[in-house]
Design a protein around this motif. Structure first.
Motif, PDB file in Angstrom:
ATOM      1  N   PHE A 369      82.474 -17.697 -15.242  1.00  0.00           N
ATOM      2  CA  PHE A 369      83.239 -17.797 -16.486  1.00  0.00           C
ATOM      3  C   PHE A 369      83.553 -16.410 -17.019  1.00  0.00           C
ATOM      4  CE2 PHE A 369      78.797 -17.634 -17.709  1.00  0.00           C
ATOM      5  CZ  PHE A 369      78.774 -16.804 -18.825  1.00  0.00           C
ATOM      6  N   THR A 370      84.641 -16.333 -17.770  1.00  0.00           N
ATOM      7  CA  THR A 370      84.993 -15.129 -18.514  1.00  0.00           C
ATOM      8  C   THR A 370      85.022 -15.482 -19.989  1.00  0.00           C
ATOM      9  OG1 THR A 370      87.357 -15.614 -18.189  1.00  0.00           O
ATOM     10  CG2 THR A 370      86.331 -14.043 -16.673  1.00  0.00           C
ATOM     11  N   LEU A 371      84.562 -14.544 -20.809  1.00  0.00           N
ATOM     12  CA  LEU A 371      84.600 -14.712 -22.266  1.00  0.00           C
ATOM     13  C   LEU A 371      85.196 -13.444 -22.852  1.00  0.00           C
ATOM     14  CD1 LEU A 371      83.896 -16.502 -24.671  1.00  0.00           C
ATOM     15  CD2 LEU A 371      81.619 -15.468 -24.706  1.00  0.00           C
ATOM     16  N   CYS A 372      86.478 -13.519 -23.227  1.00  0.00           N
ATOM     17  CA  CYS A 372      87.209 -12.369 -23.763  1.00  0.00           C
ATOM     18  C   CYS A 372      87.402 -12.598 -25.262  1.00  0.00           C
ATOM     19  CB  CYS A 372      88.552 -12.219 -23.067  1.00  0.00           C
ATOM     20  SG  CYS A 372      88.413 -12.013 -21.277  1.00  0.00           S
ATOM     21  N   GLY A 373      86.635 -11.872 -26.069  1.00  0.00           N
ATOM     22  CA  GLY A 373      86.592 -12.208 -27.481  1.00  0.00           C
ATOM     23  C   GLY A 373      85.987 -13.583 -27.613  1.00  0.00           C
ATOM     24  N   THR A 374      86.703 -14.494 -28.247  1.00  0.00           N
ATOM     25  CA  THR A 374      86.218 -15.877 -28.349  1.00  0.00           C
ATOM     26  C   THR A 374      86.897 -16.809 -27.346  1.00  0.00           C
ATOM     27  OG1 THR A 374      87.880 -16.384 -30.046  1.00  0.00           O
ATOM     28  CG2 THR A 374      85.737 -15.587 -30.819  1.00  0.00           C
ATOM     29  N   LEU A 375      87.705 -16.252 -26.443  1.00  0.00           N
ATOM     30  CA  LEU A 375      88.459 -17.076 -25.494  1.00  0.00           C
ATOM     31  C   LEU A 375      87.709 -17.182 -24.172  1.00  0.00           C
ATOM     32  CD1 LEU A 375      92.092 -15.782 -26.148  1.00  0.00           C
ATOM     33  CD2 LEU A 375      90.924 -17.760 -27.155  1.00  0.00           C
ATOM     34  N   MET A 376      87.461 -18.397 -23.744  1.00  0.00           N
ATOM     35  CA  MET A 376      86.667 -18.646 -22.537  1.00  0.00           C
ATOM     36  C   MET A 376      87.498 -19.330 -21.463  1.00  0.00           C
ATOM     37  SD  MET A 376      83.005 -20.645 -22.264  1.00  0.00           S
ATOM     38  CE  MET A 376      81.781 -20.105 -21.074  1.00  0.00           C
ATOM     39  N   ARG A 377      87.246 -18.965 -20.212  1.00  0.00           N
ATOM     40  CA  ARG A 377      87.774 -19.674 -19.039  1.00  0.00           C
ATOM     41  C   ARG A 377      86.615 -19.920 -18.080  1.00  0.00           C
ATOM     42  NH1 ARG A 377      93.444 -19.598 -18.502  1.00  0.00           N
ATOM     43  NH2 ARG A 377      94.468 -17.767 -19.427  1.00  0.00           N
ATOM     44  N   VAL A 378      86.711 -21.028 -17.347  1.00  0.00           N
ATOM     45  CA  VAL A 378      85.793 -21.285 -16.238  1.00  0.00           C
ATOM     46  C   VAL A 378      86.557 -21.039 -14.949  1.00  0.00           C
ATOM     47  CG1 VAL A 378      84.289 -22.964 -15.131  1.00  0.00           C
ATOM     48  CG2 VAL A 378      84.544 -22.970 -17.613  1.00  0.00           C
ATOM     49  N   TRP A 379      85.859 -20.458 -13.959  1.00  0.00           N
ATOM     50  CA  TRP A 379      86.500 -20.063 -12.703  1.00  0.00           C
ATOM     51  C   TRP A 379      85.791 -20.675 -11.504  1.00  0.00           C
ATOM     52  CZ3 TRP A 379      90.879 -17.049 -12.338  1.00  0.00           C
ATOM     53  CH2 TRP A 379      91.316 -16.461 -13.523  1.00  0.00           C
ATOM     54  N   GLU A 380      86.546 -20.830 -10.432  1.00  0.00           N
ATOM     55  CA  GLU A 380      86.001 -21.252  -9.142  1.00  0.00           C
ATOM     56  C   GLU A 380      86.547 -20.318  -8.071  1.00  0.00           C
ATOM     57  OE1 GLU A 380      86.158 -23.160  -5.205  1.00  0.00           O
ATOM     58  OE2 GLU A 380      87.876 -22.799  -6.522  1.00  0.00           O
ATOM     59  N   PHE A 381      85.645 -19.710  -7.278  1.00  0.00           N
ATOM     60  CA  PHE A 381      86.026 -18.809  -6.195  1.00  0.00           C
ATOM     61  C   PHE A 381      85.597 -19.408  -4.866  1.00  0.00           C
ATOM     62  CE2 PHE A 381      85.753 -16.098  -9.912  1.00  0.00           C
ATOM     63  CZ  PHE A 381      86.846 -15.249  -9.765  1.00  0.00           C
TER      64      PHE A 381
END
Length: 855
Positions: A369-381
């Protein structure tokens, strides 16, 4: 632009300062001044407008970055900075240069008005995030030198700003094999972050985000997750001291500083798990969030740090020393929401995912996951690249945040991406296969090699044995293949049946199945997610890398494996595969946006050894090379061209108790059947770059002569980097071979071999003490491989035999009887094992090698 040449000074023109009230006259005189400057020597303009302290702010910025990274404030530290740091530093520098009046007086390096405009265009290119910072490295060096030289600085400014038109991007057909590198292709490399990042960005390609169904695919199967998450979030918003109030999490640091966010994240994760224990009936596997942004994680070539993640150690704390093998879910934090881009947070997380995949030998994919400020994404590699969910605000959508945190804490191993076909019982890891109508359990002894990449074939090899027969070692090889590729298991079975010598021999192969379905990326790992529906999908830039579109024809007689169900094919006496193999239509279609796909394949081999650079002596090394060339010749007589001669694909076996070949080739992943009709797929750049022939680097259709030249580069590389079997080193001059363009690499290689005196001097300076005695002999070999210092112009049908005999002349006369006896012994073993097709019970012995075997 060439260095500044000194010119004779011209007469200077005195311009009277215009009256402030006459603006038009001011611009007229300024224009006259600019015209006059254009006719003056550049050195004179620079001398009359010194930089003085105009770069002090930039130099202070560099010192601050070095301090933050805990590295010395020297020019060499530029190699240790990542692209984000280099981007910011370069933009700071360009801004400082534009602030100097002289930038408006110097001529443009292209067709612009002046150098000031050039710097603006360069700043835009760098800010766009797709820029090669090698272009600005000389400028950074000049501006950070102890003694500043104004003329040298402005001279270096012109180099990256000279306008150029990029060449059109070539269009490839499915049959072509253009050069595609990944982060597993490095040989004897220091793996500086800025170098790795360039290749990793190329490896990952387009990273698609906002894909519909992402959450359902990767979180939908977690038992009780949605129900318990709702109950937990309701608990968070109630009470006298709610954890979530007024549309935000209590305690969220509004400035989003990294240390404060890390502390908030770790504490909240613990609290959410405690709440969940009240509602969940299924016991959870204890995991913990780990926040150690200043401590390197153990287990990688270069020290890498991880902002935050979830680990499999319930006792992990801020002082714990963790290994990449313990990281289950990596995370990347950025204080600013604008960092939610490919060049920043996404690539940083990809760097962590690469480490996790390399350290965990049964991992099929990694969630993060990335958390940029309060914005989150979940990732799959996975082995095709990286995809991301839609982003959301963790304060505004608190329930989703709770669901994701609990999901990461509760997922079972298969849901986290581990391979369920690698099973464990009574402390032993094993796989099960069906061979010749019978089930066999293969016990995994140890991992021998694991690819250090995300996207690619990602080969993993284990030393193993059939249950009850530990004296007969086998090698299990897992990899992720494009379906249009020649299937290595079929090739290997064919050449073994043909009696090819000095080539690893076939035991079994399959397409891995999970829950009755062939294990591929698009349908199985990603569950049919459609990347063409991603929010950032653009057809014109989202085409797959060339040569990766899947065929729609059907592959028949394919073997496969599943948990509980297998289809296999293992007869070694089968004929060579047909001239054109077909591919499966069940896993991929050329439609659906024509995105790439890979399938999980498994091969079991009957030969094992050590990489050729582990040879115990110079004589053993040369004898092993002779045997490998004989294997190459035998393979070619069977109609197969190897196309990937490298230090990891040439094996040596110096154990008298091991009946494997004395030396042999492995890895037919890139091999082709030379005798097939039509376009073969051989067109393009194929192989491991440090060992590729010059002509192959330049795009010539791959020939067996290219493979023979690769044998020369293998020997050359070993002599430079290995001082005996267990002592290797990194040489910066040759480390760059891993990263520079194939065109530059071709020039580098031509420069190494074109002049005899230069070659001998380079060899004497760079060969290790162990291999210094081979300098004259390898120079003679250079004359054979590169006649007249140039590349071969025509194919020589007897080249294999000539090269083999040349290697035979390289080791001492007194060593030949021993080597001949060894070859004879192995030939006898080979004949005996060929006559016994069962092969599983022939008298192998482990030999006790502790060094990793690389297949």
């Amino acid at each position: 632009m060439p260095p500044i040449a000194e010119e004779k000074p011209t007469q200077r023109v005195s311009i009277k300062k215009p009256a402030p009230s006459n603006r038009g006259l001011h611009f007229f005189h300024l224009g006259s001044l600019m015209a006059d400057m254009a006719n003056r020597p550049r050195t004179e303009i620079i001398r009359d407008n010194p930089i003085k302290n105009g770069l002090d702010t930039f130099r202070a910025s560099f010192a601050s970055v070095c301090e933050d990274r805990s590295i010395p404030c020297t020019l060499n530290s530029l190699d240790q900075l990542d692209d984000d740091d280099l981007q910011n530093l370069t933009l700071d520098l360009l801004s400082a240069l534009q602030g100097l009046r002289v930038s408006r007086l110097l001529q443009s390096g292209g067709s612009g008005k002046n150098l000031f405009g050039d710097l603006s265009r360069l700043s835009s290119a760098i800010n766009g995030g797709d820029f090669n910072f090698d272009r600005t490295r000389p400028l950074l060096n000049a501006t950070l030198a102890d003694n500043l030289d104004d003329v040298r600085i402005w001279d270096r400014v012109y180099d990256p700003v000279v306008e150029s038109t990029p060449p059109p991007r070539p269009i490839y057909s499915i049959q072509e094999t253009p050069w595609l590198r990944n982060t597993n292709s490095f040989a004897n490399s220091s793996e500086y972050r800025r170098d790795v990042d360039k290749v990793l960005k190329e490896e990952l390609g387009s990273m698609f985000v906002g894909i519909p169904g992402f959450h359902e695919r990767f979180f939908g199967g977690v038992a009780e997750l949605d129900t318990v998450s709702e109950l937990v979030f309701k608990r968070c918003v109630k009470g006298d001291k709610p954890l979530h109030s007024g549309g935000a999490w209590t305690g969220w640091p509004h400035n989003a500083k990294e240390e404060e966010v890390l502390s908030f994240f770790a504490q909240l994760s613990d609290q959410l798990e405690k709440f969940a224990e009240e509602f969940r009936s299924t016991p959870t596997t204890r995991r913990r969030p780990l926040a150690q942004p200043t401590k390197p994680i153990q287990g990688s070539t270069a020290h890498r740090k991880l902002d935050i993640g979830f680990v499999n150690d319930p006792e992990a704390g801020k002082d714990s020393r963790c290994h990449w093998s313990q990281i289950l879910v990596p995370g990347e934090l950025k204080s600013n929401s604008s960092a939610d881009t490919t060049a920043k947070a996404w690539l940083d997380l990809g760097r962590y995912a690469r480490k996790v995949l390399a350290a965990q030998d049964t991992r099929r994919y990694v969630l993060g996951f990335t958390l940029c400020g309060t914005l989150m994404r979940v990732w799959e590699f996975d082995r095709v690249g990286g995809i991301g969910s839609e982003r959301f605000d963790i304060n505004q959508d608190g329930l989703r945040f709770v669901t994701i945190i609990l999901g990461f804490l509760w997922m079972n191993e298969e849901e986290l991406g581990f391979d369920p076909t690698i099973m464990t019982a009574k402390g032993e890891r094993f796989i099960e296969i069906e061979r010749d109508g019978s089930k066999e359990r293969l016990i995994i002894d140890k991992v021998m090699q694991r690819a250090r990449c995300i996207a690619g074939r990602a080969t993993t090899c284990w030393k193993a044995y059939r249950q009850g027969h530990p004296q007969a070692p086998l090698v299990i090889k897992d990899s992720w293949q494009y379906l249009e590729r020649e299937e290595e298991g079929e090739l290997l079975r064919g050449v073994t049946g043909k009696g090819v010598v000095n080539m690893a021999r076939y035991y079994y192969h399959e397409t891995v199945q999970i829950h009755g379905t062939d294990d591929d990326i698009r349908s199985n790992v990603r569950g049919g997610l459609d990347t063409t529906r991603a929010t950032n999908y653009r057809p014109e830039r989202s085409m797959p890398p060339p040569g990766m579109l899947a065929s729609e024809t059907s592959r028949k007689g394919r073997s496969s494996s599943t948990v509980g169900k297998k289809r296999s094919s293992s007869q070694t006496g089968a004929p060579l595969p047909p001239s054109k193999r077909s591919c499966s239509a069940s896993l991929t279609k050329a439609g659906s946006g024509a995105m790439p796909n890979r399938v999980h394949r498994r091969i079991v081999l009957r030969d094992y050894g050590r990489p050729i650079y582990k040879a115990s002596s110079r004589s053993a090394l040369l004898a092993a090379l002779e045997g490998c060339i004989e294997g190459h010749e035998s393979l070619r007589k069977a109609g197969i061209l190897h196309r990937d001669i490298s230090i990891n694909n040439l094996m040596i076996n110096e154990d008298d108790e091991n009946p494997s070949w004395f030396s042999f080739l492995i890895d037919l992943d890139l091999a082709i059947n030379e005798r097939r009709d039509g376009v073969s797929g051989a067109q393009g750049k194929t192989g491991t770059r440090a060992f590729m022939a010059i002509g192959a680097l330049l795009g010539e259709q791959h020939s067996f002569m290219h493979d023979l030249e690769s044998f020369f580069w293998v020997l050359f590389w070993i002599c430079i980097h290995f001082n005996g079997p267990d002592n290797n080193r990194i040489i910066p001059e040759f480390d760059q071979w891993n990263y520079i363009s194939v065109e530059l690499l071709a020039k580098e290689k031509k420069g190494q071999v074109s002049h005899e005196g230069d070659f001998i001097k380079s060899a004497e300076e760079n060969f290790t003490p162990c291999y210094q005695p081979l300098v004259p002999w390898i120079n003679r070999l250079r004359r054979v491989v590169f006649p007249g210092g140039g590349r071969w112009e025509r194919e020589d049908a007897d080249a294999d035999d000539s090269a083999r005999q040349f290697f035979r002349l390289g080791y001492p006369t007194q060593a030949r009887p021993c080597v001949d006896a060894r070859f004879s012994q192995q030939a006898a073993y080979a004949e005996a094992s060929t006559n016994n097709r069962g092969a599983a019970t022939h008298a192998h012995a482990s030999g006790g090698h502790e060094s990793p075997v690389q297949y």
